[in-house]
Motif scaffolding. Structure first.
Motif, PDB file in Angstrom:
ATOM      1  N   HIS A 162      -3.525   2.432  -3.982  1.00 17.53           N
ATOM      2  CA  HIS A 162      -3.101   3.113  -2.756  1.00 17.53           C
ATOM      3  C   HIS A 162      -4.003   4.301  -2.443  1.00 17.53           C
ATOM      4  N   ILE A 163      -4.551   4.936  -3.458  1.00 14.87           N
ATOM      5  CA  ILE A 163      -5.528   6.000  -3.188  1.00 14.87           C
ATOM      6  C   ILE A 163      -6.678   5.414  -2.376  1.00 14.87           C
ATOM      7  N   ILE A 164      -7.180   4.265  -2.818  1.00 12.03           N
ATOM      8  CA  ILE A 164      -8.309   3.647  -2.106  1.00 12.03           C
ATOM      9  C   ILE A 164      -7.871   3.234  -0.702  1.00 12.03           C
ATOM     10  N   ASN A 165      -6.781   2.469  -0.655  1.00  9.57           N
ATOM     11  CA  ASN A 165      -6.369   1.886   0.625  1.00  9.57           C
ATOM     12  C   ASN A 165      -5.982   2.946   1.635  1.00  9.57           C
ATOM     13  N   HIS A 166      -5.208   3.919   1.159  1.00  9.54           N
ATOM     14  CA  HIS A 166      -4.769   4.935   2.108  1.00  9.54           C
ATOM     15  C   HIS A 166      -5.939   5.777   2.578  1.00  9.54           C
ATOM     16  N   GLY A 167      -6.876   6.047   1.672  1.00  7.05           N
ATOM     17  CA  GLY A 167      -8.062   6.790   2.087  1.00  7.05           C
ATOM     18  C   GLY A 167      -8.748   6.093   3.245  1.00  7.05           C
ATOM     19  N   ILE A 168      -8.876   4.791   3.139  1.00  5.56           N
ATOM     20  CA  ILE A 168      -9.590   4.063   4.190  1.00  5.56           C
ATOM     21  C   ILE A 168      -8.789   4.026   5.491  1.00  5.56           C
ATOM     22  N   ILE A 169      -7.514   3.658   5.410  1.00  7.74           N
ATOM     23  CA  ILE A 169      -6.803   3.507   6.692  1.00  7.74           C
ATOM     24  C   ILE A 169      -6.514   4.848   7.348  1.00  7.74           C
ATOM     25  N   LYS A 170      -6.248   5.878   6.553  1.00  8.76           N
ATOM     26  CA  LYS A 170      -5.934   7.146   7.203  1.00  8.76           C
ATOM     27  C   LYS A 170      -7.182   7.702   7.883  1.00  8.76           C
ATOM     28  N   THR A 171      -8.329   7.521   7.239  1.00  9.46           N
ATOM     29  CA  THR A 171      -9.558   7.956   7.893  1.00  9.46           C
ATOM     30  C   THR A 171      -9.754   7.200   9.207  1.00  9.46           C
ATOM     31  N   ALA A 172      -9.531   5.895   9.157  1.00  8.35           N
ATOM     32  CA  ALA A 172      -9.695   5.103  10.379  1.00  8.35           C
ATOM     33  C   ALA A 172      -8.713   5.565  11.453  1.00  8.35           C
ATOM     34  N   LEU A 173      -7.487   5.858  11.039  1.00  8.67           N
ATOM     35  CA  LEU A 173      -6.486   6.303  12.018  1.00  8.67           C
ATOM     36  C   LEU A 173      -6.902   7.614  12.669  1.00  8.67           C
ATOM     37  N   PHE A 174      -7.337   8.560  11.842  1.00  8.73           N
ATOM     38  CA  PHE A 174      -7.756   9.833  12.421  1.00  8.73           C
ATOM     39  C   PHE A 174      -8.980   9.643  13.304  1.00  8.73           C
ATOM     40  N   MET A 175      -9.834   8.687  12.942  1.00  3.62           N
ATOM     41  CA  MET A 175     -10.986   8.423  13.795  1.00  3.62           C
ATOM     42  C   MET A 175     -10.540   7.922  15.161  1.00  3.62           C
ATOM     43  N   LEU A 182      -0.744   1.091   7.754  1.00  2.00           N
ATOM     44  CA  LEU A 182       0.081   2.195   7.273  1.00  2.00           C
ATOM     45  C   LEU A 182       1.517   1.725   7.049  1.00  2.00           C
ATOM     46  N   ILE A 183       1.993   0.892   7.969  1.00  2.00           N
ATOM     47  CA  ILE A 183       3.357   0.376   7.835  1.00  2.00           C
ATOM     48  C   ILE A 183       3.454  -0.529   6.610  1.00  2.00           C
ATOM     49  N   GLY A 184       2.406  -1.298   6.390  1.00  2.00           N
ATOM     50  CA  GLY A 184       2.441  -2.224   5.262  1.00  2.00           C
ATOM     51  C   GLY A 184       2.771  -3.639   5.683  1.00  2.00           C
ATOM     52  N   VAL A 185       2.306  -4.013   6.858  1.00  2.00           N
ATOM     53  CA  VAL A 185       2.502  -5.386   7.320  1.00  2.00           C
ATOM     54  C   VAL A 185       1.621  -6.301   6.467  1.00  2.00           C
ATOM     55  N   PRO A 186       2.117  -7.477   6.127  1.00  2.00           N
ATOM     56  CA  PRO A 186       1.333  -8.388   5.293  1.00  2.00           C
ATOM     57  C   PRO A 186      -0.055  -8.622   5.867  1.00  2.00           C
ATOM     58  N   LEU A 187      -0.989  -8.852   4.986  1.00  2.00           N
ATOM     59  CA  LEU A 187      -2.401  -9.075   5.293  1.00  2.00           C
ATOM     60  C   LEU A 187      -3.129  -7.769   5.606  1.00  2.00           C
ATOM     61  N   THR A 188      -2.434  -6.645   5.507  1.00  2.00           N
ATOM     62  CA  THR A 188      -3.146  -5.378   5.617  1.00  2.00           C
ATOM     63  C   THR A 188      -3.137  -4.722   4.242  1.00  2.00           C
ATOM     64  N   VAL A 189      -3.967  -3.687   4.093  1.00  2.00           N
ATOM     65  CA  VAL A 189      -4.037  -3.026   2.794  1.00  2.00           C
ATOM     66  C   VAL A 189      -2.702  -2.405   2.395  1.00  2.00           C
ATOM     67  N   GLY A 190      -1.973  -1.936   3.411  1.00  2.00           N
ATOM     68  CA  GLY A 190      -0.695  -1.307   3.107  1.00  2.00           C
ATOM     69  C   GLY A 190       0.245  -2.248   2.375  1.00  2.00           C
ATOM     70  N   PHE A 191       0.177  -3.507   2.733  1.00  2.00           N
ATOM     71  CA  PHE A 191       1.048  -4.484   2.072  1.00  2.00           C
ATOM     72  C   PHE A 191       0.666  -4.633   0.609  1.00  2.00           C
ATOM     73  N   VAL A 192      -0.633  -4.695   0.365  1.00  2.00           N
ATOM     74  CA  VAL A 192      -1.097  -4.826  -1.023  1.00  2.00           C
ATOM     75  C   VAL A 192      -0.561  -3.663  -1.852  1.00  2.00           C
ATOM     76  N   SER A 193      -0.722  -2.428  -1.303  1.00  2.00           N
ATOM     77  CA  SER A 193      -0.267  -1.268  -2.063  1.00  2.00           C
ATOM     78  C   SER A 193       1.232  -1.301  -2.278  1.00  2.00           C
ATOM     79  N   LYS A 194       1.960  -1.538  -1.185  1.00  2.00           N
ATOM     80  CA  LYS A 194       3.415  -1.428  -1.303  1.00  2.00           C
ATOM     81  C   LYS A 194       3.981  -2.545  -2.165  1.00  2.00           C
ATOM     82  N   PHE A 195       3.406  -3.729  -2.020  1.00  2.00           N
ATOM     83  CA  PHE A 195       3.882  -4.833  -2.859  1.00  2.00           C
ATOM     84  C   PHE A 195       3.675  -4.478  -4.330  1.00  2.00           C
TER      85      PHE A 195
END
Lengths: 120, 484, 202, 496
Positions: D337-350, D388-401
């Motif tokens: 989740h450190i990896i995944n969240h780092g990537i998606i949160k950066t993208a979101l802020f972008m 961020l929500i964790g919908v399947p096929l996104t990184v959030g799902f991998v982390s949360k699962f």
């Protein structure tokens, strides 16, 4: 020297906490930085007192001296002093800018101004 | 044959739809119909392959350490895939008439999301494991969300919010924990003949909770109290209601439950432990209660929506009875109900486009103005009720047989009662239209729906009859399900 | 004698800390802070840390006091005439202090030559007895600072550099006037997009 | 051999780039220098990562003084991963930064901006790579000071106060860490991490170790914005230049979390941290309360940046909760989740930055129908929001699962359930914004003329690079999961 055994540490801790208290509880930004100064200087004192050896002398090698105080904390604190002053410098520069923008350096007044801005 | 091919036509057509856009509407819709026919052909190939006993499967894509995405064809999935692809073509034809007749906005977005949803339905139909099914299930929710909020006004945004909230809450809050629980207990999420939980050593209480999590978590199956989204989503344009809320979305829900019972729990496990004892009454209650609510609705689409809820619960009930016959009946009912209900929705949409009427009370005497539509409505209603010469009879018979087999006759009572209610709330509509004089004098002559829509209605109504006469291909297909 | 000096100086420190808490005048606070550093430096001498004492006197007492005075020449001298003694802060500070004191209870006593810190064979002992051969400097502190932990010193230099450019970016090179004369839009004020545009066009 | 000097290169390159920027002073050249330097760092970090993956732990003695006498770099799978993540996110964000910075920062100060960026990168990488406890403090200060400076570059005057508040909190945190290291030194006499790990078991009964542990924990919790010590984060993220927010969101808190991991697992050891210390009693409730409450708070924010800032605190809660499991699978979930969240949160802020660039503000309630105007940006927002929500096929799902299965493995059902609950909140706060951007008709009297007005390509491309990676990591989660599992094994295995 045994009176100082732990008493020494306790005084330092009280000093540290005095600094921390100023840092947290005072609203004036410059005062906060003074508090940070007291806090950090006390931490330096704690380190140095860890390195003191009873009857030792300064760690400058000389003939005829067998007991030296520990040089390592000294080295660490030399670094830490410079780091502390660097932080103070940045903080003071920020304070000057804050004063220019808000015309105050009291945190509660700044908060009031910001709250007003958010409502707009 | 690789089942991945089924994803190709609906995804490939999307760039074309966007490219042609509003400027070349004919080309746009022609490309969709071509894609639909291609999809139908692919599904047909898969059907014949499965009937001939060939193995149809794709490679796997590992998305978590031990779990992967994978497609494979098994009888229920093939049936569902065939159904959805066939009705996609029909619905597209219908929407050409409807959308243009209604002058809808954002038609391109509508068709794109529609195609996307179909691709997801294909993935769900051919899912080889629970994870893949879950992924497809979520994707369907997301891709249909823009369709529900299509109109963009406050009412539709509110409906969309409810739609997303209930379905997502259900799937993430209940269904996902169930999946993780299953994964932890069984160590796998694959669909296997006879289920994977038989050896997991779960107690009856655990199984009951797990089953409840599944049944209520799959919000698309609309078992009460998770049904609220369905009537709300009827604000969508009628073709959406027709395909997505009579076929794709809701049927994915019950399809998921059927697959869970057959391949994850195993029908033996459910029937011997009695894990469904506490869930079945709720489902039966849904059957009756939603029929009763349907009875009170004057808005035609709302009445059909509640009727859908009731019919979906038939299928869930059939699944929970967990006998070979009832599960087959449930699976068959997916198809039978789909044809009946889509006919009814098409008719409702046609009435709205031609006569601008939404309520049943206004339909008196309208049989004279829209005779073909009303006749088809009648056939569709028979299909839902389960009377010859329409298709619903076979599946209802099987479900009834299944409940006898399970040794609890009370469920037959539920079926009978709701069938009576079906008659009471569906049949009067065409009868009033034909035999009751209109309240105000009506202009002479026909004012039927646009021709493409009329064709679509005629095709689905004919299918209702044809499936009554020739149910064998489907029966043979379902006969191939491996139960143990 | 050493003991007496230590006790007296520590008492001074406590008195100064109390003074800083109580006094409202910022100038007095800054002067007291300088004094605090100076006394701490004296204590460092007592504890054989002569290098640290020099640095503390020069940097902690000298430079930082000048920085404070410089900053104050642009701002105010008075803290607002109100005490803000927050209960939460007191509780937090007391708890933290209690935790620290608890931690010291079984610590090696002050000046104990047998404490782990003094006896570590590869650190203290190595520095004291092998550094003359390895670095050739009699002042062990210097040899540790420059060689053994030279990387820390490099980091320290970078910190100073960072602080330098931070102050430069915040205040700019333009000379500031004292507060009364400051114009409405003082240079170095928050840049606006308009200002940026004008700069680019010019 | 250059490959032997890789660990030093990672630090030295950005460290030299900073003064070079100050000397050159020409904005575009400074940017180019920073970018090239950063790119070289990514390459070195990548090479280092591959090398560690093949040959195992690398120990690099600085100045030739072997540890523990001197200072050393200690690189295992855990910090090799961090180095790669931090340098990569920084590199991508730097490309993105050029346009937005030239719009909001005074041109005459660009060189300082990029120099500070390089220094911040130096600090963060230095923290990640070092094997010496005191050295962590030094580099922490480098990164902190440059961060205060970067935040103060914000256009709003509130950036100054945000920066100052962060400075106060950051200094308290750093001082606590300093006290912790001091007590640790008093109890063991050691500063090198490997040396500490060997000596702590003998000193474990000492109260000084306990105090050191508590102070290090609190100090690092402040730096990594763990609830309830997250106060500084929201303002800092909201008012700093958006490129800086994107950079910090992906890296700064993550590096502090890494240090926390290093202390908990490698130095004190999980048995001490989570056994004797009963850290679960303190840290787990904080983590859980964090991700539930802050997700809830995020729903009520009208400013997108503030909303995402609170969401960041919530996500840090997930990571901490995963650490608390103290098992191989829990740690794996946390690291992934450190990896995944780092990537998606950066993208979101972008994507928020793109909106800011074109629209000029980020108040969610007046972004009606933005999809018409900026389809690519809004699509990016949606795609990373789904992550961020964790919908399947996104990184959030991998982390949360992974997180939920790890929690269930341990029998912590409640934690799993609460993670799901907070995901539902995430649906609400992301969904609310998406609904406005997609479906709401403009409410203003005279709707603004609708036309395409996308952000410049130089902002869109880096954003889509990150989104592409997040999709890749989401679809084939095993890629990141196996790396995270190796890292977790390295942490749990202790020092060799």
């Amino acid at each position: 020297m045994s009176i100082l055994g732990l008493y020494n540490y306790w005084i330092v801790i009280i000093l540290m906490m005095a600094g921390l208290y100023i840092l947290i509880a005072r609203y004036n930004l410059i005062k906060k930085m003074i508090g940070l100064g007291v806090f950090q200087t006390s931490i330096f004192y704690l380190y140095i007192s860890l390195g003191k050896v009873q009857g030792g002398s300064a760690p400058i090698l000389a003939d005829g001296v067998t007991v030296y105080s520990n040089p390592l904390p000294h080295v660490l604190i030399l670094t830490a002093i410079v780091v502390g002053v660097a932080t103070t410098a940045v903080a003071l520069a920020l304070i000057v800018r804050i004063y220019e923008s808000y015309n105050t350096i009291e945190e509660d007044e700044i908060k009031a101004i910001e709250a007003l801005e958010r409502d707009l | 044959m690789n089942p991945l091919w089924t994803l190709v036509p609906p995804l490939l057509v999307i760039p074309f739809i966007i490219f042609f856009g509003e400027r070349h509407r004919n080309l746009r819709e022609a490309s969709i119909i071509i894609a639909g026919l291609a999809l139908l052909a692919i599904n047909d190939r898969i059907y014949s392959a499965v009937i001939n006993g060939e193995v149809v499967e794709s490679g796997s894509l590992s998305i978590l350490a031990n779990f992967s995405l994978r497609l494979s064809a098994e009888p229920m999935g093939v049936m569902f895939g065939l159904l959805a692809s066939f009705l996609w073509v029909v619905t597209t034809v219908y929407s050409i008439g409807y959308m243009r007749g209604h002058n809808e906005q954002n038609q391109t977005r509508f068709y794109v999301c529609f195609a996307l949803a179909i691709a997801c339905v294909m993935a769900a139909a051919y899912a080889d494991n629970l994870l893949t099914l879950f992924v497809a299930y979520e994707a369907i929710t997301l891709s249909t969300f823009p369709l529900v909020t299509h109109a963009g006004n406050d009412a539709s945004r509110k409906a969309g919010r409810l739609y997303l909230l209930l379905l997502m809450c259900g799937s993430i809050g209940l269904f996902l924990p169930a999946i993780i629980w299953i994964a932890t207990a069984a160590g796998t999420l694959d669909f296997r003949a006879g289920g994977i939980l038989a050896d997991a050593g779960l107690s009856k209480t655990s199984l009951t909770i797990l089953l409840a999590l599944c049944v209520f978590g799959v919000g698309k199956a609309a078992v009460m109290p998770m049904h609220r989204w369905l009537p709300a989503a009827m604000v969508a344009p009628t073709p959406v209601s027709a395909l997505l809320h009579a076929v794709a979305v809701v049927k994915t829900g019950v399809f998921t439950i059927l697959k869970l019972i057959t391949y994850t729990f195993g029908i033996d496990l459910v029937s011997t432990t009695g894990a469904s004892d506490y869930v079945l009454p709720v489902v039966a209650f849904t059957v009756i209660a939603s029929s009763l609510i349907a009875f009170t609705k004057d808005n035609l689409k709302a009445r059909l929506a509640y009727s859908t809820i009731s019919q979906l619960s038939y299928i869930v009930m059939a699944a929970l009875l967990a006998t070979t016959m009832s599960v087959m009946g449930g699976a068959l009912h997916i198809v039978m109900h789909a044809f009946g209900k889509i006919t009814l929705f098409f008719c409702a949409g046609a009435i709205m486009v031609s006569l601008h009427k939404k309520n049943i009370s206004e339909l008196d005497g309208m049989g004279k103005r829209m005779p073909i539509t009303m006749a088809c409505f009648f056939i569709g209603a028979l299909g839902i009720i389960g009377l010859p010469p329409a298709s619903g009879m076979w599946s209802k018979l099987l479900i009834a047989g299944g409940s006898l087999e399970s040794g609890n006759a009370i469920w037959i009572g539920v079926l009978m009662l709701s069938t009576l209610l079906n008659i009471a709330y569906l049949l009067p509509i065409p009868l009033r239209a034909f035999f009751k004089p209109a309240a105000q004098p009506q202009p002479e002559g026909w004012s039927e729906a646009p021709v493409p829509s009329l064709w679509a209605i005629a095709v689905t109504a004919t299918c209702c009859v044809l499936l009554f006469l020739f149910p064998h291909p489907l029966m043979n297909l379902l006969g191939l399900i491996e139960w143990r | 004698m050493e003991l007496l000096i230590t006790i007296v100086l520590l008492t001074f420190l406590v008195a100064i800390a109390i003074g800083i808490i109580v006094l409202r005048d910022l100038l007095a606070g800054v002067i007291l802070l300088g004094l605090y550093s100076l006394i701490a430096a004296a204590l460092f001498v007592v504890m054989d840390a002569v290098d640290v004492a020099f640095t503390e006197a020069a940097v902690g007492c000298g430079i930082s006091t000048i920085l404070f005075l410089g900053a104050m020449s642009f701002t105010k001298h008075d803290q607002k005439p109100r005490g803000h003694d927050s209960i939460v802060a007191i509780v937090f500070v007391v708890l933290t202090g209690a935790l620290l004191i608890y931690g010291t209870l079984d610590m090696p006593h002050y000046g104990d030559p047998q404490s782990p810190a003094q006896t570590h064979p590869e650190l203290t002992q190595h520095y004291l007895y092998k550094s003359p051969d390895e670095t050739g400097m009699p002042n062990v502190v210097t040899s540790v600072l420059a060689s053994y932990r030279g990387y820390d010193t490099l980091g320290e230099t970078v910190v100073v550099f960072t602080a330098g450019i931070a102050v430069l970016s915040l205040l700019g090179l333009i000379r500031r006037r004292p507060e009364e004369e400051a114009p409405e839009d003082a240079p170095g004020d928050v840049p606006t997009i308009a200002a940026d545009d004008s700069e680019r066009t010019s | 051999m250059i490959s032997d000097q890789l660990p030093a290169l990672v630090i030295v390159i950005p460290m030299l780039a900073a003064p070079l920027c100050v000397l050159v002073r020409k904005p575009i050249v400074c940017w180019a220098i920073a970018l090239v330097a950063n790119f070289l760092v990514v390459l070195s970090a990548w090479a280092l990562f591959e090398k560690v993956r093949e040959d195992g732990v690398i120990r690099y003695a600085l100045g030739g003084w072997a540890a523990p006498t001197g200072i050393e770099y200690y690189v295992d799978m855990m910090n090799a991963t961090m180095l790669l993540l931090v340098s990569f996110i920084s590199c991508v964000t730097l490309v993105y930064a050029y346009k937005s910075v030239s719009k909001t920062v005074l041109t005459s100060k660009h060189y300082l901006f990029y120099a500070a960026w390089m220094l911040c990168l130096t600090g963060l990488l230095g923290i990640s790579i070092t094997g010496d406890a005191f050295n962590v403090f030094v580099f922490l200060e480098i990164s902190s000071l440059s961060m205060y400076m970067l935040i103060a570059f914000g256009t709003d005057r509130r950036a100054l106060t945000a920066s100052f508040r962060y400075l106060i909190m950051g200094s308290i945190g750093a001082s606590f860490i300093l006290i912790g290291i001091g007590f640790l030194y008093a109890a063991t006499g050691a500063l090198n991490m490997v040396d500490l790990a060997q000596r702590i078991p003998d000193a474990e009964s000492q109260r000084a170790v306990l105090v050191a542990f508590s102070f290090l924990t609190i100090g690092l919790m402040i730096k990594s914005a763990v609830f309830p010590l997250h106060g500084w984060l929201a303002n800092a993220y909201q008012h700093s230049p958006i490129a800086v927010t994107a950079f910090l969101a992906g890296t700064a808190t993550k590096v502090s979390l890494y240090v926390l991991l290093r202390f908990f697992f490698s130095i004190f050891g999980p048995d001490y941290s989570f056994g004797a210390m009963l850290l679960n009693v303190v840290l787990l409730p904080a983590a859980v309360a964090g991700f539930v409450l802050l997700s809830l708070v995020a729903i009520f924010q009208s400013d997108l940046r503030r909303m995402l800032a609170y969401s960041s605190v919530a996500q840090i809660g997930y990571i901490i909760a995963a650490f608390c499991l103290a098992s191989q699978s829990g740690l794996t979930a946390g690291i992934v989740h450190i990896i995944n969240h780092g990537i998606i949160k950066t993208a979101l802020f972008m994507s928020v930055g793109c909106i800011l660039y074109k629209v000029g503000h980020t108040h969610s309630h007046s972004l009606d129908n933005l999809m018409q105007k900026m389809p690519l940006t809004v699509t990016a927002f949606i795609l990373s929001g789904l992550g961020l929500i964790g919908v399947p096929l996104t990184v959030g799902f991998v982390s949360k699962f992974s997180l939920i299965s790890a929690a269930m493995e341990r029998g912590w059902w409640m934690v799993g359930a609460l993670v799901l609950l907070s995901s539902l909140f995430a649906i609400v706060y992301i969904g609310r914004v998406v609904e406005i951007m997609l479906f709401r008709k403009s409410r203003t009297e005279t709707p603004a003329p609708v036309g395409r007005s996308e952000a410049p390509l130089m902002m869109l491309v880096p954003m889509y690079v990150l989104i592409g990676i997040s999709i890749w990591f989401g679809v084939s989660g095993s890629t990141t999961l196996s790396v995270a599992a190796d890292a977790a094994a390295a942490l749990l295995g202790g020092y060799q």
